[in-house]
Design an enzyme around this catalytic site. Structure first.
Site, mmCIF file in Angstrom:
data_model
loop_
_atom_site.group_PDB
_atom_site.id
_atom_site.type_symbol
_atom_site.label_atom_id
_atom_site.label_comp_id
_atom_site.label_asym_id
_atom_site.label_seq_id
_atom_site.Cartn_x
_atom_site.Cartn_y
_atom_site.Cartn_z
ATOM 1 N N LEU A 124 3.097 12.476 0.654
ATOM 2 C CA LEU A 124 3.707 13.533 1.464
ATOM 3 C C LEU A 124 2.621 14.461 2.011
ATOM 4 O O LEU A 124 2.667 14.897 3.163
ATOM 5 C CB LEU A 124 4.700 14.346 0.608
ATOM 6 C CG LEU A 124 5.455 15.422 1.369
ATOM 7 C CD1 LEU A 124 6.477 14.806 2.316
ATOM 8 C CD2 LEU A 124 6.138 16.415 0.436
ATOM 9 N N THR B 159 -6.028 -11.648 3.065
ATOM 10 C CA THR B 159 -7.069 -11.021 2.246
ATOM 11 C C THR B 159 -8.139 -12.048 1.850
ATOM 12 O O THR B 159 -9.091 -11.698 1.164
ATOM 13 C CB THR B 159 -6.455 -10.430 0.959
ATOM 14 O OG1 THR B 159 -5.824 -11.494 0.242
ATOM 15 C CG2 THR B 159 -5.435 -9.343 1.264
ATOM 16 N N VAL C 75 2.354 13.975 -4.267
ATOM 17 C CA VAL C 75 1.656 14.829 -3.288
ATOM 18 C C VAL C 75 0.135 14.725 -3.416
ATOM 19 O O VAL C 75 -0.599 15.639 -3.042
ATOM 20 C CB VAL C 75 2.120 16.304 -3.424
ATOM 21 C CG1 VAL C 75 3.537 16.476 -2.936
ATOM 22 C CG2 VAL C 75 1.995 16.793 -4.874
ATOM 23 N N GLY C 76 -0.336 13.612 -3.969
ATOM 24 C CA GLY C 76 -1.781 13.410 -4.102
ATOM 25 C C GLY C 76 -2.026 12.242 -5.032
ATOM 26 O O GLY C 76 -1.105 11.739 -5.674
ATOM 27 N N LYS D 109 2.093 2.300 -4.958
ATOM 28 C CA LYS D 109 2.849 1.815 -6.114
ATOM 29 C C LYS D 109 2.052 1.980 -7.409
ATOM 30 O O LYS D 109 2.632 2.315 -8.444
ATOM 31 C CB LYS D 109 3.203 0.324 -5.938
ATOM 32 C CG LYS D 109 4.126 0.052 -4.762
ATOM 33 C CD LYS D 109 4.479 -1.411 -4.654
ATOM 34 C CE LYS D 109 3.305 -2.319 -4.328
ATOM 35 N NZ LYS D 109 2.692 -2.098 -2.998
ATOM 36 N N GLY D 110 0.732 1.734 -7.338
ATOM 37 C CA GLY D 110 -0.107 1.783 -8.543
ATOM 38 C C GLY D 110 0.074 3.095 -9.277
ATOM 39 O O GLY D 110 0.261 3.132 -10.488
ATOM 40 N N GLN E 93 2.337 -5.962 -3.153
ATOM 41 C CA GLN E 93 2.603 -6.002 -1.703
ATOM 42 C C GLN E 93 3.896 -5.215 -1.420
ATOM 43 O O GLN E 93 4.230 -4.334 -2.196
ATOM 44 C CB GLN E 93 2.683 -7.432 -1.169
ATOM 45 C CG GLN E 93 1.365 -8.185 -1.185
ATOM 46 C CD GLN E 93 1.019 -8.800 -2.525
ATOM 47 O OE1 GLN E 93 1.845 -9.445 -3.138
ATOM 48 N NE2 GLN E 93 -0.190 -8.596 -2.984
ATOM 49 N N ARG F 270 3.957 -29.171 -5.153
ATOM 50 C CA ARG F 270 3.921 -29.757 -6.509
ATOM 51 C C ARG F 270 2.606 -30.474 -6.828
ATOM 52 O O ARG F 270 2.580 -31.484 -7.510
ATOM 53 C CB ARG F 270 5.141 -30.670 -6.732
ATOM 54 C CG ARG F 270 6.417 -29.850 -6.776
ATOM 55 C CD ARG F 270 7.592 -30.589 -6.271
ATOM 56 N NE ARG F 270 7.414 -30.952 -4.874
ATOM 57 C CZ ARG F 270 8.260 -31.727 -4.209
ATOM 58 N NH1 ARG F 270 9.304 -32.233 -4.804
ATOM 59 N NH2 ARG F 270 8.048 -31.989 -2.936
ATOM 60 N N GLY G 79 -4.151 -4.527 -4.648
ATOM 61 C CA GLY G 79 -5.156 -3.570 -5.111
ATOM 62 C C GLY G 79 -4.429 -2.297 -5.483
ATOM 63 O O GLY G 79 -4.087 -1.515 -4.614
ATOM 64 N N HIS G 80 -4.116 -2.149 -6.769
ATOM 65 C CA HIS G 80 -3.352 -0.967 -7.193
ATOM 66 C C HIS G 80 -4.307 0.105 -7.708
ATOM 67 O O HIS G 80 -5.019 -0.102 -8.686
ATOM 68 C CB HIS G 80 -2.324 -1.364 -8.258
ATOM 69 C CG HIS G 80 -1.226 -2.225 -7.687
ATOM 70 N ND1 HIS G 80 -0.339 -2.928 -8.448
ATOM 71 C CD2 HIS G 80 -0.884 -2.477 -6.403
ATOM 72 C CE1 HIS G 80 0.507 -3.571 -7.655
ATOM 73 N NE2 HIS G 80 0.183 -3.319 -6.406
ATOM 74 N N ASP H 224 0.818 -1.221 0.000
ATOM 75 C CA ASP H 224 0.000 0.000 0.000
ATOM 76 C C ASP H 224 0.850 1.269 0.000
ATOM 77 O O ASP H 224 0.448 2.286 0.576
ATOM 78 C CB ASP H 224 -0.961 0.034 1.210
ATOM 79 C CG ASP H 224 -1.759 -1.238 1.329
ATOM 80 O OD1 ASP H 224 -2.240 -1.715 0.294
ATOM 81 O OD2 ASP H 224 -1.886 -1.772 2.450
ATOM 82 N N ARG I 91 -10.468 -2.689 4.621
ATOM 83 C CA ARG I 91 -10.080 -2.609 6.035
ATOM 84 C C ARG I 91 -9.305 -1.324 6.311
ATOM 85 O O ARG I 91 -8.538 -0.857 5.463
ATOM 86 C CB ARG I 91 -9.180 -3.800 6.406
ATOM 87 C CG ARG I 91 -9.873 -5.135 6.403
ATOM 88 C CD ARG I 91 -8.921 -6.255 6.751
ATOM 89 N NE ARG I 91 -7.939 -6.504 5.704
ATOM 90 C CZ ARG I 91 -6.972 -7.424 5.780
ATOM 91 N NH1 ARG I 91 -6.857 -8.165 6.865
ATOM 92 N NH2 ARG I 91 -6.128 -7.604 4.792
ATOM 93 N N THR J 162 -9.801 -4.962 0.472
ATOM 94 C CA THR J 162 -10.718 -5.469 1.505
ATOM 95 C C THR J 162 -11.477 -4.361 2.219
ATOM 96 O O THR J 162 -12.380 -4.647 3.004
ATOM 97 C CB THR J 162 -9.919 -6.255 2.572
ATOM 98 O OG1 THR J 162 -8.928 -5.367 3.104
ATOM 99 C CG2 THR J 162 -9.243 -7.472 1.987
HETATM 100 P P1 IMP Z 1 -2.461 -12.788 1.870
HETATM 101 O O1 IMP Z 1 -1.502 -12.244 0.856
HETATM 102 O O2 IMP Z 1 -3.900 -12.595 1.471
HETATM 103 O O3 IMP Z 1 -2.132 -14.189 2.250
HETATM 104 O O4 IMP Z 1 -2.309 -11.922 3.224
HETATM 105 C C1 IMP Z 1 -1.143 -11.996 4.042
HETATM 106 C C2 IMP Z 1 -0.833 -10.640 4.658
HETATM 107 O O5 IMP Z 1 -0.427 -9.755 3.635
HETATM 108 C C3 IMP Z 1 -2.022 -9.973 5.340
HETATM 109 O O6 IMP Z 1 -1.545 -9.220 6.433
HETATM 110 C C4 IMP Z 1 -2.557 -9.022 4.277
HETATM 111 O O7 IMP Z 1 -3.248 -7.933 4.843
HETATM 112 C C5 IMP Z 1 -1.249 -8.590 3.632
HETATM 113 N N1 IMP Z 1 -1.402 -8.191 2.231
HETATM 114 C C6 IMP Z 1 -1.577 -8.989 1.157
HETATM 115 N N2 IMP Z 1 -1.655 -8.269 0.026
HETATM 116 C C7 IMP Z 1 -1.502 -7.006 0.380
HETATM 117 C C8 IMP Z 1 -1.440 -5.783 -0.361
HETATM 118 O O8 IMP Z 1 -1.533 -5.746 -1.591
HETATM 119 N N3 IMP Z 1 -1.266 -4.653 0.386
HETATM 120 C C9 IMP Z 1 -1.101 -4.678 1.734
HETATM 121 N N4 IMP Z 1 -1.148 -5.777 2.456
HETATM 122 C C10 IMP Z 1 -1.338 -6.934 1.792
#
Ligand code: IMP
Length: 422
Positions: free
Chosen positions: A330, A129, A412-413, A16-17, A223, A143, A40-41, A13, A301, A299
């Site tokens: 920033l 997630t 900056v946004g 990057k997107g 990630q 495998r 989620g980009h 988060d 969250r 998600t």
């Molecule tokens: P999983 O990748 O769904 O197995 O989640 C494992 C951990 O990585 C959890 O804490 C998720 O919240 C976190 N996570 C997975 N993908 C992202 C992402 O794209 N951004 C931020 N946290 C992520």
């Protein structure tokens, strides 16, 4: 730079997107090499907001080619949904998208087991997630996974699926879940397979031919470094190699053909899901949530927020080999009177300048802070380094120096134009 790897320097988060979208302008091909629909980009183009989960952000520029490479885990039904959603919004998705035939397939039993396993862990849950990422990579390592090449062959897929559903249903039942119907899974996946067939190919060969023809590639990391299965805050991590090295194994482009590694970091720190976060701070969380920021794109969250942690980003610079740095968000700190930057940790009498590997040590870390005066003015409309308030420049210089790497991009946004290069 010919081939650039873009990596998150924190817990994902990092924005990057948006940076990928900006850099795509000077790339020919954008490659996703790990992770899955857990990402989620978010990219904002004009007044339109796009959230991409599996498809590289390069898809928003019609003249670029996007590759979902071998290291990604693909949920075919959700990928079809993403393709159709983009098409409905008049985004071209055709020959500009290639999908690796050796990428592993996320199955409904993976999603089911992901949820059940995390639930069973109770207070030790990871907070995944629930996209089936861990169980899919688990099957890959064991495998017994199904790959896109299997999905493309209806008979082979039907045969392999039978055994996989039988075995996984036994576990699902034992864990109190609802077993899956083989027939339904087969029908859903065959329908998605037919829609994905035109995109599926040998992406390793494609990438090498393109590279030899002088095409420039951007590897879109998903990630962040501390969610890496080897280098992250295990077990509170995802199941792929999110660090720069993952771009090579996940695409088949060898390490010596990579020219540049760009680390993307927020001007502060966030984390979603469970696991230690030494600089977590309620006031910083309240400030950013109050601005409507820092809610997960996948998600929904609320993310935990805190001060910039240079112990983390220094470690990230080490394992990724950052050449350049991009600092995002920033403007989120525009109203702060004083900014704190964590420069080391203390656990009891011990001081750590590097991330401790012991998860209990990490959970008990007390940050040692250095304070910086805030700039208390809006940076949203700044488009030049020299126009930034002096305290903002000092802050940026300090966090990039503490991390290691050249500051190249400031954001900056959320909009494309709210970015400038140094
Ligand atoms: P999983 O990748 O769904 O197995 O989640 C494992 C951990 O990585 C959890 O804490 C998720 O919240 C976190 N996570 C997975 N993908 C992202 C992402 O794209 N951004 C931020 N946290 C992520």
């Amino acid at each position: 730079m010919a081939n650039t790897i873009l990596v998150g320097a924190q817990w994902g988060d990092e924005g990057k997107g948006k940076i990928i979208d900006v850099l795509t302008e000077t790339s020919d091909i954008v490659v996703r090499s790990q992770g899955g629909a857990n990402a989620g980009h978010t990219v904002i183009v004009g007044d339109e907001k796009f959230v991409l989960h599996l498809i590289p952000s390069g898809i928003l520029r019609p003249d670029k080619v996007c590759v979902i490479a071998n290291g990604v885990v693909i949920d075919p039904v959700s990928l079809v949904g993403e393709i159709e959603g983009l098409k409905q919004r008049k985004i071209k998705v055709g020959k500009n998208l290639l999908i690796s035939e050796t990428a592993h397939v996320v199955m409904p039993y993976h999603r089911e087991l992901d949820g059940l396993r995390d639930h069973k862990k109770g207070k030790n849950k990871i907070g995944t997630t629930k996209r089936g990422i861990g169980p899919t990579y688990g099957d890959k390592a064991a495998r017994v996974g199904l790959r896109m090449i299997d999905l493309m062959d209806p008979d082979r897929f039907a045969e392999k699926l039978k055994g996989r559903v039988r075995e996984n249903n036994a576990v699902i039942k034992a864990w109190g879940g609802t077993p899956l119907s083989y027939k339904k899974v087969l029908a859903d996946y065959q329908e998605a397979a037919a829609k994905l067939k035109p995109f599926v190919t040998n992406t390793v060969v494609y990438l090498h031919e393109a590279m030899n023809a002088g095409k420039r590639m951007l590897f879109e990391g998903a990630q962040g470094t501390f969610l890496d299965i080897d280098h992250g805050t295990y077990p509170y991590v995802t199941s792929s190699n999110t660090v720069a090295g993952g771009a090579s194994t996940g695409s088949g482009v060898p390490p010596h053909r990579m020219d540049n590694v760009l680390g993307v970091m927020k001007a502060y720190t966030t984390r979603v899901g469970e696991g230690p976060m030494p600089t977590h701070n309620d006031a910083v969380s309240d400030l950013l949530h109050g601005m409507g920021r820092e809610f997960g794109a996948t998600t929904g969250r609320a993310r935990r927020c805190g001060w910039f942690d240079s112990v983390l980003t220094r470690h990230a610079a080490m394992v990724n080999g950052f050449d350049d740095l991009a600092v995002t968000n920033l403007d989120g700190l525009d109203t702060c009177e004083t900014l704190r930057v964590c420069v080391a940790y203390k656990v009891g009498r011990k001081t750590f300048e590097h991330l401790p590997n012991d998860k209990d040590d990490l959970a008990n870390c007390v940050p040692i802070y250095q304070d910086f005066p805030g700039w208390r003015s809006s940076t949203e409309n700044v488009r030049e380094w020299k126009k930034l308030p002096v305290n903002a420049r000092n802050y940026l210089k300090a966090i990039t120096q503490l991390t290691g790497g050249r500051l190249k991009i400031v954001s900056v946004g959320p909009k494309r134009e709210q970015t400038f290069m140094l």
